[in-house]
Design a protein around this motif. Structure first.
Motif, short mmCIF file in Angstrom:
data_model
loop_
_atom_site.label_atom_id
_atom_site.label_comp_id
_atom_site.label_asym_id
_atom_site.label_seq_id
_atom_site.Cartn_x
_atom_site.Cartn_y
_atom_site.Cartn_z
N LEU A 506 0.78 -1.12 0.26
CA LEU A 506 -0.11 -0.31 0.07
C LEU A 506 0.98 1.71 -0.40
N ASP A 507 1.73 0.96 0.85
CA ASP A 507 2.70 2.25 0.55
C ASP A 507 3.38 2.22 -0.73
N ARG A 508 3.76 1.85 -1.48
CA ARG A 508 4.51 1.71 -2.49
C ARG A 508 2.81 2.21 -3.67
N GLY A 509 1.79 1.54 -3.34
CA GLY A 509 1.20 2.30 -4.28
C GLY A 509 0.60 1.30 -5.56
N VAL A 510 0.71 0.26 -5.01
CA VAL A 510 0.88 -0.69 -5.69
C VAL A 510 -0.51 -1.55 -5.75
N LEU A 511 -1.34 -1.23 -5.24
CA LEU A 511 -2.45 -2.66 -3.95
C LEU A 511 -3.50 -1.83 -3.93
N GLN A 512 -4.48 -2.80 -4.70
CA GLN A 512 -5.97 -1.84 -4.00
C GLN A 512 -6.40 -3.31 -3.61
N LEU A 513 -6.94 -2.78 -2.10
CA LEU A 513 -7.32 -3.84 -1.05
C LEU A 513 -8.82 -3.85 -1.22
N ARG A 514 -9.77 -4.72 -1.00
CA ARG A 514 -11.37 -4.72 -1.40
C ARG A 514 -11.27 -5.97 0.01
N VAL A 515 -12.79 -4.99 0.45
CA VAL A 515 -13.18 -5.85 1.96
C VAL A 515 -14.83 -5.57 1.79
N PHE A 516 -15.98 -6.76 1.57
CA PHE A 516 -17.06 -6.46 1.10
C PHE A 516 -18.06 -7.90 2.15
N ASP A 520 -16.39 0.97 6.61
CA ASP A 520 -16.51 2.54 6.50
C ASP A 520 -16.90 2.38 5.25
N GLY A 521 -17.98 1.52 4.92
CA GLY A 521 -18.40 2.32 3.31
C GLY A 521 -17.50 2.61 1.86
N GLU A 522 -16.43 2.13 1.98
CA GLU A 522 -15.29 2.46 1.41
C GLU A 522 -15.77 1.42 -0.01
N TRP A 523 -15.13 1.79 -1.69
CA TRP A 523 -15.01 0.72 -2.07
C TRP A 523 -13.58 0.18 -2.29
N SER A 524 -12.80 0.82 -2.09
CA SER A 524 -11.13 0.16 -1.69
C SER A 524 -10.21 0.87 -1.21
N VAL A 525 -9.15 0.13 -0.86
CA VAL A 525 -8.14 1.09 0.35
C VAL A 525 -6.85 0.86 -0.57
N THR A 526 -6.45 2.23 -1.07
CA THR A 526 -4.80 1.91 -1.75
C THR A 526 -4.26 2.39 -0.99
N HIS A 527 -3.95 3.08 0.44
CA HIS A 527 -2.85 3.48 0.77
C HIS A 527 -3.24 2.94 2.76
N VAL A 528 -2.20 3.37 3.39
CA VAL A 528 -2.17 3.02 4.67
C VAL A 528 -2.64 4.38 5.39
N PRO A 529 -4.02 3.57 6.53
CA PRO A 529 -5.10 4.75 7.18
C PRO A 529 -4.11 4.85 8.22
N SER A 530 -3.98 6.38 8.18
CA SER A 530 -2.60 7.12 9.89
C SER A 530 -3.27 6.01 10.98
N SER A 531 -4.86 5.20 11.70
CA SER A 531 -4.61 4.63 13.03
C SER A 531 -4.36 3.90 12.38
N VAL A 532 -4.83 2.89 11.14
CA VAL A 532 -3.88 1.37 11.62
C VAL A 532 -2.06 1.82 11.26
N LEU A 533 -1.50 2.84 10.64
CA LEU A 533 -0.17 2.32 10.81
C LEU A 533 0.30 2.94 12.32
N SER A 534 -0.37 3.56 13.42
CA SER A 534 -0.03 3.80 14.29
C SER A 534 0.12 1.77 15.17
N GLU A 535 -1.80 1.87 15.02
CA GLU A 535 -1.63 0.43 15.91
C GLU A 535 -0.84 -0.29 15.47
N THR A 536 -0.30 -0.45 14.98
CA THR A 536 0.72 -2.22 13.72
C THR A 536 1.96 -1.44 14.76
#
Length: 571
Positions: A506-516, A520-536
């Motif tokens: 995700l940091d490299r910008g090569v991935l699209q992540l989808r969860v259904f 959160d009502g998002e179509w896809s994730v293409t970067h690391v959200p700050s909340s996930v980054l801090s928890e990790t």
């Protein structure tokens, strides 16, 4: 000046009156076009009356209306708009035997696709002039006949031969009232008619019972009709047409130029898996050898699938294979079948460019039910769909880890992994629900090491990261929860965890992540959200501290470097 600029000078008609006026102009497409330019109200009334690129004729009235429209003075050029012609039989007033006389081919000079559906020529016979007028459709290259019955195979072949430019033929649920006697159909056609390159046979379970009274004889007759077209290079077959593997192999010998073979569905009461005696001719000295560029095996029961693979498990058959598809419906591939597929991949080697896989993957079957990819060192496309995967976090990570570790091609341009989750389970330790289990930092670091392998250095940058309108990126991971029970908390945990797993990509910008369903009502994730980054980052720091205490502050040098690399990629 636009219609809006004139809206104050034109009289305001009720919408019902506008609709009625446009209805009277149904057979005058050019006047309808002018109506679309008046204003929004006229546009909405006129546009739904247009025939577009596809022409659908369901009744005698529709046939008469369209024939009148094309023949009318000033409308001749309108026929150039259509490239698809679909004829559906009307049982009350049949049109199947007269439509080419009512709409001559010169009126549709650019039609490429002709679809004939629900014909019953056992009840309504066409006149000989039907085939004469059909021959004027010189632009038709694709013919699809679906859920139709003919009196005999000769009648069917006359349709094929009447279309001078025919290259692609699809038969879906076609039956014959009088099957052929063996040897009664010529085994070849003239070179002028032998232009077919694509042939597709699909059986149909929903045809009327009286149409399918002689199923086996009917199947053999249809196969005999098409066996004469030796020019076919792309062949798709429903295995329900065959009684044994030897029957299939003998039929393939009629197509010496065959390069693409697609086989599907042998689930039928009259089909029995091949015996040892059936497969004997496959390996005889005089048996024709396949040489394929594409091979697809879809929704075939395991006994058949394993034996069919013997047809392509040869050096000659695999020497030019570049595209493979394996899809298994409602079943998990056996270890024997996975081993056979692995052997095909080994024989194909660096020649294989695209591999597509779909199948169930229940507990502990990743190692024995999925083929090994080590020999496929030149893959450019990999599409994998796993079903019935447990939704526990270790199970999800285990499936992804095994697959991504096994990939050995540095040339990947397209990677799609879809995992259908079956139900929620417990956490890594089995003591608490997955919804509340924290991401295990050690396993995340190990997973980041897999993603950092050199084979993934050339993954393409995701267009979806820059353009949210992009449906799917070249590299896409998709997790779908099956069933009606959907826990928002559980999906949120899974989403957060998988984002942490794929943070480097995700940091490299090569991935699209989808969860259904996405919590959160998002179509896809293409970067690391700050909340996930801090928890990790916090969870990884805790693991480093515990490792320091356990080993008295001493660490292995290689372990130090690995953790530092992981720290950079995550934080």
């Amino acid at each position: 000046m636009s219609p809006r600029d004139h809206s104050d000078t034109y009289p305001q008609f009720p919408q019902e009156l506008i609709d009625l006026i446009c209805e009277f102009l149904r057979l005058d497409p050019f006047t309808l076009t002018r109506c679309c330019l008046v204003c929004h109200a006229w546009y909405q009334a006129a546009r739904h009356l247009f025939w577009h690129e596809m022409l659908w004729l369901f009744s005698r009235e529709a046939l008469d209306d369209f024939a009148h429209t094309l023949i009318s003075k000033g409308n001749r050029s309108y026929g150039k708009n259509f490239d698809n012609l679909h004829i559906w039989e009307d049982s009350r007033r049949p049109i199947a035997h007269i439509w080419p006389m009512r709409i001559p081919g010169y009126l549709l000079p650019r039609a490429k696709v002709l679809e004939l559906c629900n014909f019953d020529w056992a009840a309504t016979r066409p006149h000989d002039l039907f085939f004469h007028f059909l021959s004027y459709y010189t632009s038709i290259t694709t013919l699809e006949i679906k859920q139709s019955r003919f009196r005999n195979a000769t009648e069917l072949r006359r349709i094929f031969n009447a279309l001078p430019s025919l290259e692609h033929l699809v038969l879906h649920g076609v039956t014959l009232q009088h099957p052929l006697m063996p040897g009664s159909m010529p085994s070849s056609v003239s070179s002028r008619r032998n232009k077919l390159t694509t042939l597709r046979f699909w059986n149909e379970a929903d045809v009327p019972a009286e149409w399918d009274a002689h199923k086996q004889e009917n199947s053999r007759s249809l196969l005999d009709v098409c066996a004469a077209y030796s020019s076919v290079v792309d062949l798709a077959l429903d295995l329900r047409y065959y009684s044994s593997l030897s029957h299939l192999h003998q039929y393939l010998s009629h197509f010496p130029k065959l390069s693409c073979l697609r086989l599907q569905d042998a689930i039928s009461p009259h089909v029995e898996p091949a015996t040892a005696a059936d497969t004997a001719p496959v390996y005889s000295v005089d048996a024709p050898a396949l040489s394929l560029s594409t091979f697809e095996l879809s929704d075939v029961p395991m006994p058949w699938a394993s034996q069919v693979l013997e047809l392509v498990s040869t050096q000659r058959a695999c020497s030019h294979l570049g595209d493979l598809l394996f899809a298994f419906r409602d079943s998990s591939p056996s270890a024997e079948l996975a081993a056979r597929i692995t052997e095909v991949l080994r024989l194909t080697g660096a020649g294989l460019k695209t591999l597509r896989w779909r199948g169930d993957l229940t507990e502990d079957e990743m190692h024995k039910g999925f083929p090994q990819l080590g020999a496929s060192t030149s893959l450019t496309g990999l599409v994998v769909e796993f079903r019935r995967v447990s939704s526990s976090l270790p199970r999800i990570q285990g499936v992804l880890s095994t697959l991504l570790t096994d990939i050995q091609s540095p040339h990947l341009e397209r990677l799609h992994i879809t995992i259908y989750l079956s139900h929620y389970e417990t956490s890594l330790e089995g003591s608490e629900p997955a919804e509340t289990a924290p991401p295990p930092a050690n396993s995340i670091l190990t997973f980041h090491g897999i993603l950092s392998r050199s084979v993934y250095d050339n993954l393409p940058v995701s267009a979806a990261a820059a353009d949210a309108s992009q449906s799917y990126a070249d590299v896409c991971i998709e997790l779908v929860m099956e069933g009606s029970q959907q826990s928002a908390a559980g999906m949120s945990t899974i989403k957060t965890y998988v984002i942490a797993l794929f943070a480097p990509w995700l940091d490299r910008g090569v991935l699209q992540l989808r969860v259904f369903p996405d919590p959160d009502g998002e179509w896809s994730v293409t970067h690391v959200p700050s909340s996930v980054l801090s928890e990790t980052h916090v969870s990884i720091t805790e693991v480093w501290d515990s490792d320091d205490n356990e080993h008295g502050g001493e660490r292995d040098v290689s372990g130090d470097a690995e953790i530092e690399d992981a720290k950079v990629s995550v934080a």
